[in-house]
Design an enzyme around this catalytic site. Structure first.
Site, PDB file in Angstrom:
ATOM      1  CE  LYS A  52      -4.134  -2.192   1.837  1.00 33.90           C
ATOM      2  NZ  LYS A  52      -4.805  -2.422   3.805  1.00 33.90           N
ATOM      3  CD  GLN A  96      -3.566  -4.204   6.430  1.00 29.27           C
ATOM      4  OE1 GLN A  96      -3.044  -3.131   5.836  1.00 29.27           O
ATOM      5  NE2 GLN A  96      -4.025  -5.808   6.187  1.00 29.27           N
ATOM      6  CG  ASP A 119      -9.463   0.547   5.266  1.00 28.29           C
ATOM      7  OD1 ASP A 119      -9.229  -0.489   3.901  1.00 28.29           O
ATOM      8  OD2 ASP A 119      -8.822   0.237   5.636  1.00 28.29           O
TER       9      ASP A 119
HETATM   10  N1  GUN Z   1      -6.900  -6.299   6.398  1.00 28.97           N
HETATM   11  C1  GUN Z   1      -7.132  -7.025   5.028  1.00 28.97           C
HETATM   12  N2  GUN Z   1      -7.569  -6.620   4.512  1.00 28.97           N
HETATM   13  C2  GUN Z   1      -7.556  -5.542   4.853  1.00 28.97           C
HETATM   14  C3  GUN Z   1      -8.134  -4.605   4.293  1.00 28.97           C
HETATM   15  O1  GUN Z   1      -8.363  -3.526   2.589  1.00 28.97           O
HETATM   16  N3  GUN Z   1      -7.949  -2.879   4.798  1.00 28.97           N
HETATM   17  C4  GUN Z   1      -7.331  -3.169   6.630  1.00 28.97           C
HETATM   18  N4  GUN Z   1      -7.657  -2.294   6.955  1.00 28.97           N
HETATM   19  N5  GUN Z   1      -7.138  -4.257   6.905  1.00 28.97           N
HETATM   20  C5  GUN Z   1      -7.529  -5.389   5.789  1.00 28.97           C
END
Ligand code: GUN
Length: 285
Positions: A52, A96, A119
């Site tokens: 990311k 995350q 998100d």
């Molecule tokens: N853990 C697995 N997928 C995601 C996501 O798209 N965003 C976040 N913040 N955590 C995750």
């Protein structure tokens, strides 16, 4: 043999567009900044966060990492989120998941300002998704919709089956397919006669979290198969929820793992971060 839905290709077109928008914002004196919180030492989370951050850099979005130790308390994490909520430079906040056991994910999600919730996990934003009126798209489902659009795959009137009912993927995926007039069924671990249902799917989305869970006998000839899985097989190799080698002989379109859904999730995150920066600066999208 199925055509491959190339997530890298589609995500690149989204990323090019994001980079252009970031450049235009920078020229207006507006920077775009994403705060990325990672707690503890989960290796998968570390990989996702690194990807990311790299994608942010490539498109001109400033990413600031907050790496907190495994034993972080709720008070400490909430204090950081509060600080970022009130920081004008921070346009988006991503924490995350999963978090270490002592931390309450629901409380953490609720603490992030809905305007910075890139998100789209906050109840306010999931509510917007439910009523089809939103600015932040749920990253993985929206990325999948973008791929279907890119390959001109019709949704209206199609039988769409989603395996998995998570708040992150399954539920919002079903909503987005429904908004495009798909006839949607959500299956889960308690579903009876799963294969009978999946065999009726024109579009099958697998978000189970189990390697090779979807086998060829569960798939209709000519179906579009979308694999959200990110698993390790017995040899430690990255693989999806779908038995790609066998299912690709029956499907009309299929996403590979890696190189399918994963890059699209990140592309949507970038899009959402730009949307957040625009909204916070009173700039029309
Ligand atoms: N853990 C697995 N997928 C995601 C996501 O798209 N965003 C976040 N913040 N955590 C995750």
């Amino acid at each position: 043999m199925a055509k491959i839905i190339d997530g890298k290709l589609v995500s690149q077109s989204v990323r090019d567009d994001v980079a252009l928008q970031v450049k235009e914002l920078n020229e207006k004196g507006v920077s775009v900044e994403l705060a990325v919180i990672i707690v503890g030492n989960n290796p998968a989370s570390r990989t996702y966060v690194n990807n990311k951050k790299k994608a942010c850099e490539a498109t001109g979005i400033v990413s600031v990492e907050y790496a907190l130790p495994e034993e972080t308390t709720m008070t400490e994490l909430l204090a950081l989120i509060e600080k970022l909520n009130n920081d004008n430079k921070t346009n988006g906040i991503l924490c995350q998941l999963p978090l270490p056991k002592q931390l309450d994910e629901k409380m953490v999600i609720a603490a992030i300002s809905p305007e910075k919730d890139v998100d789209a996990f906050h109840a306010i934003n999931t509510g917007h998704i439910m009523i089809g009126d939103y600015s932040f798209l749920p990253c993985t489902p929206a990325g999948i919709m973008e791929m279907l659009k890119y390959y001109n795959i019709e949704i209206e009137g199609k039988n769409c089956v989603v395996i998995g009912r998570s708040n992150i993927v399954g539920k919002p995926m079903a909503m987005l397919l429904l908004q495009k007039n798909g006839t949607v069924t959500i299956c889960h671990s308690k579903t009876k006669n799963l294969a009978e249902i999946t065999r009726k799917a024109d579009i099958l989305v697998a978000a189970v979290g189990k390697a090779y869970f979807v086998t060829a006998d569960m798939v209709k000839d000519g179906a579009v198969v979308i694999d959200v899985g990110m698993n390790r097989n017995a040899e430690g190799k990255l693989c999806g929820d779908v038995d790609f080698d066998e299912v690709s002989k029956k499907a009309s379109y299929i996403t590979p793992v890696p190189g399918g859904v994963g890059p699209m999730t990140i592309a949507t995150l970038l899009k959402n971060t730009v949307t957040a920066a625009k909204q916070q600066n009173g700039i029309e999208s």
